[in-house]
Design an enzyme around this catalytic site. Structure first.
Site, PDB file in Angstrom:
ATOM      1  N   ASN A 143     -55.976  29.097  18.678  1.00  0.00           N
ATOM      2  CA  ASN A 143     -54.971  28.588  19.620  1.00  0.00           C
ATOM      3  C   ASN A 143     -53.604  29.127  19.237  1.00  0.00           C
ATOM      4  O   ASN A 143     -53.246  29.111  18.059  1.00  0.00           O
ATOM      5  CB  ASN A 143     -54.919  27.063  19.550  1.00  0.00           C
ATOM      6  CG  ASN A 143     -56.216  26.450  20.029  1.00  0.00           C
ATOM      7  OD1 ASN A 143     -56.466  26.354  21.223  1.00  0.00           O
ATOM      8  ND2 ASN A 143     -57.072  26.066  19.090  1.00  0.00           N
ATOM      9  N   GLU A 165     -56.650  31.649  22.581  1.00  0.00           N
ATOM     10  CA  GLU A 165     -56.496  30.646  23.636  1.00  0.00           C
ATOM     11  C   GLU A 165     -55.025  30.333  23.854  1.00  0.00           C
ATOM     12  O   GLU A 165     -54.298  30.038  22.906  1.00  0.00           O
ATOM     13  CB  GLU A 165     -57.253  29.360  23.270  1.00  0.00           C
ATOM     14  CG  GLU A 165     -58.745  29.584  23.141  1.00  0.00           C
ATOM     15  CD  GLU A 165     -59.508  28.276  22.973  1.00  0.00           C
ATOM     16  OE1 GLU A 165     -58.880  27.192  22.981  1.00  0.00           O
ATOM     17  OE2 GLU A 165     -60.740  28.350  22.836  1.00  0.00           O
ATOM     18  N   ASP A 217     -56.364  28.137  28.277  1.00  0.00           N
ATOM     19  CA  ASP A 217     -56.871  26.868  27.748  1.00  0.00           C
ATOM     20  C   ASP A 217     -56.417  25.696  28.630  1.00  0.00           C
ATOM     21  O   ASP A 217     -55.400  25.790  29.320  1.00  0.00           O
ATOM     22  CB  ASP A 217     -56.308  26.696  26.330  1.00  0.00           C
ATOM     23  CG  ASP A 217     -57.127  25.715  25.494  1.00  0.00           C
ATOM     24  OD1 ASP A 217     -58.125  25.181  25.996  1.00  0.00           O
ATOM     25  OD2 ASP A 217     -56.756  25.510  24.328  1.00  0.00           O
ATOM     26  N   GLU A 268     -64.800  22.276  27.825  1.00  0.00           N
ATOM     27  CA  GLU A 268     -64.665  21.596  26.544  1.00  0.00           C
ATOM     28  C   GLU A 268     -64.835  20.092  26.705  1.00  0.00           C
ATOM     29  O   GLU A 268     -64.798  19.571  27.822  1.00  0.00           O
ATOM     30  CB  GLU A 268     -63.343  21.936  25.871  1.00  0.00           C
ATOM     31  CG  GLU A 268     -62.135  21.909  26.780  1.00  0.00           C
ATOM     32  CD  GLU A 268     -60.875  22.316  26.042  1.00  0.00           C
ATOM     33  OE1 GLU A 268     -59.829  21.729  26.334  1.00  0.00           O
ATOM     34  OE2 GLU A 268     -60.954  23.202  25.167  1.00  0.00           O
TER      35      GLU A 268
HETATM   36  P1  C2E Z   1     -57.658  21.954  22.156  1.00  0.00           P
HETATM   37  O1  C2E Z   1     -57.432  23.384  21.957  1.00  0.00           O
HETATM   38  O2  C2E Z   1     -57.883  21.521  23.565  1.00  0.00           O
HETATM   39  O3  C2E Z   1     -58.869  21.564  21.231  1.00  0.00           O
HETATM   40  C1  C2E Z   1     -59.865  20.744  21.571  1.00  0.00           C
HETATM   41  C2  C2E Z   1     -59.631  19.351  21.068  1.00  0.00           C
HETATM   42  O4  C2E Z   1     -60.622  18.510  21.626  1.00  0.00           O
HETATM   43  C3  C2E Z   1     -59.776  19.216  19.563  1.00  0.00           C
HETATM   44  O5  C2E Z   1     -58.925  18.207  19.128  1.00  0.00           O
HETATM   45  C4  C2E Z   1     -61.199  18.749  19.425  1.00  0.00           C
HETATM   46  O6  C2E Z   1     -61.439  18.058  18.221  1.00  0.00           O
HETATM   47  C5  C2E Z   1     -61.321  17.860  20.610  1.00  0.00           C
HETATM   48  N1  C2E Z   1     -62.692  17.739  21.010  1.00  0.00           N
HETATM   49  C6  C2E Z   1     -63.642  18.680  20.922  1.00  0.00           C
HETATM   50  N2  C2E Z   1     -64.794  18.262  21.436  1.00  0.00           N
HETATM   51  C7  C2E Z   1     -64.578  17.010  21.883  1.00  0.00           C
HETATM   52  C8  C2E Z   1     -65.417  16.047  22.543  1.00  0.00           C
HETATM   53  O7  C2E Z   1     -66.601  16.273  22.821  1.00  0.00           O
HETATM   54  N3  C2E Z   1     -64.843  14.850  22.893  1.00  0.00           N
HETATM   55  C9  C2E Z   1     -63.528  14.598  22.602  1.00  0.00           C
HETATM   56  N4  C2E Z   1     -63.052  13.384  22.967  1.00  0.00           N
HETATM   57  N5  C2E Z   1     -62.740  15.479  21.992  1.00  0.00           N
HETATM   58  C10 C2E Z   1     -63.248  16.672  21.637  1.00  0.00           C
HETATM   59  P2  C2E Z   1     -57.967  18.433  17.919  1.00  0.00           P
HETATM   60  O8  C2E Z   1     -58.662  19.117  16.806  1.00  0.00           O
HETATM   61  O9  C2E Z   1     -57.320  17.106  17.644  1.00  0.00           O
HETATM   62  O10 C2E Z   1     -56.919  19.418  18.498  1.00  0.00           O
HETATM   63  C11 C2E Z   1     -55.967  19.004  19.411  1.00  0.00           C
HETATM   64  C12 C2E Z   1     -55.162  20.160  19.915  1.00  0.00           C
HETATM   65  O11 C2E Z   1     -54.319  20.688  18.895  1.00  0.00           O
HETATM   66  C13 C2E Z   1     -56.016  21.346  20.354  1.00  0.00           C
HETATM   67  O12 C2E Z   1     -56.484  21.103  21.618  1.00  0.00           O
HETATM   68  C14 C2E Z   1     -55.038  22.481  20.254  1.00  0.00           C
HETATM   69  O13 C2E Z   1     -54.275  22.590  21.432  1.00  0.00           O
HETATM   70  C15 C2E Z   1     -54.119  22.066  19.147  1.00  0.00           C
HETATM   71  N6  C2E Z   1     -54.431  22.837  17.949  1.00  0.00           N
HETATM   72  C16 C2E Z   1     -55.415  22.625  17.073  1.00  0.00           C
HETATM   73  N7  C2E Z   1     -55.378  23.579  16.091  1.00  0.00           N
HETATM   74  C17 C2E Z   1     -54.335  24.386  16.377  1.00  0.00           C
HETATM   75  C18 C2E Z   1     -53.790  25.554  15.761  1.00  0.00           C
HETATM   76  O14 C2E Z   1     -54.251  26.058  14.739  1.00  0.00           O
HETATM   77  N8  C2E Z   1     -52.714  26.149  16.366  1.00  0.00           N
HETATM   78  C19 C2E Z   1     -52.167  25.651  17.494  1.00  0.00           C
HETATM   79  N9  C2E Z   1     -51.142  26.277  18.033  1.00  0.00           N
HETATM   80  N10 C2E Z   1     -52.678  24.564  18.113  1.00  0.00           N
HETATM   81  C20 C2E Z   1     -53.747  23.931  17.557  1.00  0.00           C
HETATM   82 CA    CA Z   2     -58.064  25.356  22.491  1.00  0.00          CA
HETATM   83 CA    CA Z   3     -58.410  22.822  25.295  1.00  0.00          CA
END
Ligand code: C2E
Ligand code: CA
Ligand code: CA
Length: 672
Positions: free
Chosen positions: A92, A124, A154, A211
């Protein structure tokens, strides 16, 4: 407070507390692992695991997102380097990073340091990151693409959902936001939005990913909608780098275990190559759900399509049938079937013919088969629809019954012929003992018109009219009716009789036989039902479908949707090639040559076209955008026997509105 948080975050980044977690992405059609998305985690010494929603924004605002990214990237690349090369990695990037021209350098440095190939990388980008930033974002993404990486949009659907954004950058993949996926089973609007986004992605030639998939019902629906990739708790939560190899090898084991259980994606009767529209999976589901083996064989007795049930009976996967002849596949049965198949190709229909032969598994099999000639719109027979029931079990039950005391069933099913004789006046003079065991009526009770009391009241009138007519004219009798059996059940019987005449030509006596056709009737009914379903679906799929034969290009079939979209009849004249009535233009408004139509290319060159957009002059003279997918239909030896095109009207419904397509000026031409 915020300042403290930033200090803490910087410390965390420096001391390696920010680590990549990996969430699996799975190919929906096969269930196979396709790769991972990196999600950052902060392993805080006091606060435990901190989710990214909390710190990404702070990292962006305080300018340490670059440092964070670098840590996470290097660790993630290093971990992926150890995994099989076909597995991809998605990362991301945030809005700030898109403004920062150093992203490309950062990514390629991390790749160099770890030896990770950037052709495995997908970047993404959320739509909101593009707002007010398109020019910059374009040069950053073009650089990333020049390194061989893919670009995904995304959370599509949550922000502006603007086609301008979608078009502005060279996106390879579109990710449907989880908020729609999670409510798509309960909310119609969500379902519609997911369908529209998936359709949009398909039309633009992008991979589509969903997703937040948490249960199998969501996965099924996404597959049905034609979505390519899925991610979510159903497939697994994010795991740390240390657990990655274990996860992949567990997944592999799981895969090979499940491979035997899961239906092979190749096992689709209407193979994608034959009918490219993914919406046809609906048709497939119904075809496969039919309780009887079903297939369609062409004039050369080759399997054109079949359902799973029949493939099971033949102990071979569906793909192993397609294009091969019945004789090649089930030679032991073919010797019995051949004459009937040939007669069906000449227009005769048969129901409930029973054959016994050694099945492909070496076991004796008894099959009840029905044949129905299938005609094209011109009335020409193009093949035979076949329905097959495996009645081995039933037959062996009957053998068991033979030894039992169940005389009633014995009489009916093992000696299906129940003889009778009548005088020239139509009065029954003799009924067989089978009749008595079958109905419980004595010969005395059955004589004259007495037998009529065993008939179903609804069949009585029809039967006696037919019988009287035969008695009057001397013509053979052939009539079907239900009789009440001793146990109170009704069974369908067929009664046939022929007159024996004296030297003067006058009828002396009638010889008749009753045949139990109850099972045959059931097969027929099942066949009729599945045919009706199939036809219903062909008419109900939300795409136009036109099938033409090779090499003439003559249209042989089309559904009403195709006519509605094109606004002219699909089969106007016989012997007219499909393209002769078509007028279409490419995106620049240049009229397409005949050889450029996807259907013509499919027929002439065997080319498969997926979602090609053309402007089409409809039957009413108006011009609109269509998405065309076409594929050749091939015979056994690989020669092209026809072509099929699936047509979607891009201006109809939600997708059309999303696209906001305008018809350029000067594109209208007069109908020829
Ligand atoms: P995202 O890119 O939309 O990532 C998907 C989020 O949905 C992730 O939350 C993931 O844990 C969660 N998720 C995946 N499968 C499911 C599911 O089946 N049900 C539900 N309820 N949730 C699910 P996470 O890890 O808390 O990440 C949140 C957001 O933070 C991500 O959304 C992304 O936009 C951002 N993010 C995470 N890592 C990075 C990174 O390294 N760099 C940047 N710039 N943004 C990041
Ligand atoms: Ca993503
Ligand atoms: Ca996403």
């Amino acid at each position: 407070m915020i300042a403290d948080y930033v200090v803490d975050l910087r410390r965390g980044i420096d001391s390696g507390e920010l680590v990549p977690y990996f969430q699996p992405l799975v190919e929906l059609r096969t269930g196979q692992l396709s790769g991972f998305e990196v999600l950052a985690r902060w392993k805080h010494p006091l606060r435990g695991m901190v989710p990214p929603d909390e710190f990404i924004q702070v990292a962006e605002d305080s300018g340490c997102i670059g440092a964070l990214m670098e840590k996470v990237l290097v660790d993630a690349f290093a971990a992926m380097k150890k995994l099989p090369a076909h597995l991809r990695l998605s990362i991301n990037v945030s809005a700030i990073q898109l403004r920062d021209l150093s992203l490309r350098r950062q990514v390629s440095l991390a790749a160099e340091r770890t030896g990770f190939s950037l052709s495995r990388l997908t970047v993404e980008i959320t739509e909101s990151a593009l707002v007010g930033n398109i020019e910059h974002a374009r040069s950053v993404t073009e650089e990333l693409k020049s390194l061989g990486s893919r670009i995904a949009i995304d959370d599509f659907g949550t922000g502006y959902s603007s086609l301008r954004h979608l078009h502005a950058l060279p996106f390879d993949e579109i990710k449907v936001d989880q908020s729609f996926v999670q409510t798509m089973l309960s909310r119609r609007e969500s379902r519609k939005i997911v369908a529209a986004i998936v359709g949009l992605g398909q039309s633009l030639g992008m991979l589509t990913a969903a997703e937040g998939v948490e249960d199998a019902a969501q996965a099924d629906m996404l597959l049905w909608l034609g979505c390519d990739l899925a991610q979510g708790w159903l497939y697994g939560r994010a795991v740390p780098a240390g657990k990655l190899s274990q996860y992949v090898s567990d997944q592999k084991k799981q895969q090979s275990k499940e491979a035997s259980k899961r239906p092979n994606p190749e096992d689709t009767a209407f193979h994608m190559e034959a009918l490219p529209s993914q919406r046809l999976s609906q048709l497939q589901a119904i075809y496969d759900g039919a309780p009887v083996g079903l297939c369609f064989v062409d004039r050369n007795m080759r399997y054109v399509s079949l359902n799973k049930r029949l493939a099971e009976m033949n102990h071979a996967p569906i793909v192993a049938h397609l294009g091969r002849t019945v004789g090649e596949l089930i030679p032991q049965f073919y010797v019995h079937l051949e004459p009937y198949l040939k007669r069906a190709l000449n227009g005769e229909a048969f129901a409930g013919l029973e054959f016994q032969a050694e099945g492909p598994d070496g076991q004796m099999q008894v099959r009840s088969t029905s044949y129905q000639p299938t005609r094209d719109e011109a009335g020409e027979i193009v093949g035979v629809s076949v329905a097959v029931l495996d009645i081995t079990e039933r037959e062996s039950t009957q053998v068991a019954l033979q030894e039992s005391e169940d005389h009633h069933r014995y009489a009916v099913e093992l000696n299906p012929q129940v003889p009778w004789t009548a005088g020239s006046d139509g009065m029954i003079v003799e009924a067989s003992p089978q009749w008595t065991t079958l109905t419980g009526m004595t010969e005395e009770e059955s004589k004259g018109w007495g037998w009529g009391r065993a008939l179903h009241p609804d069949d009585l009138e029809r039967t006696s009219v037919a019988w009287r007519r035969s008695v009057e004219t001397g013509d053979p009798l052939d009539v079907e009716y239900r009789i009440r059996c001793l146990d109170g059940s009704w069974r369908w019987m067929r009664s046939r009789a022929a007159a024996r005449r004296g030297p003067d030509g006058r009828v002396i006596r009638w010889y008749g036989a009753l045949e139990d056709i109850d099972e045959h009737k059931r097969v027929l009914e099942e066949l009729r039902e599945s045919r009706a379903l199939l036809e219903g679906v062909f008419h109900a799929v939300p795409v136009g479908i036109v099938i033409a034969e090779a090499p003439s290009g003559r249209v042989v079939m089309g559904n009403p949707q195709a006519e509605a979209i094109l606004r002219h009849p699909i089969l106007p004249k016989l012997d007219t090639a499909a393209h002769e009535q078509w007028v279409a233009f490419d995106a620049n408004g240049r009229r397409l040559e005949v050889e450029e139509y996807p259907l013509v290319r499919a027929i002439q060159q065997g080319e498969i076209t997926v979602s090609e957009e053309v402007q089409y002059q409809r039957g009413d003279g108006s011009v609109g955008w269509l998405s065309l997918s076409a594929a050749p239909i091939r015979g056994d030896d690989g020669t092209i026997t026809g072509g099929v095109v699936a047509i979607r009207d891009l201006e109809e419904g939600e997708q059309g509105r999303l696209r906001g397509v305008e018809v350029p000026e000067g594109k209208k031409v007069k109908s020829q």
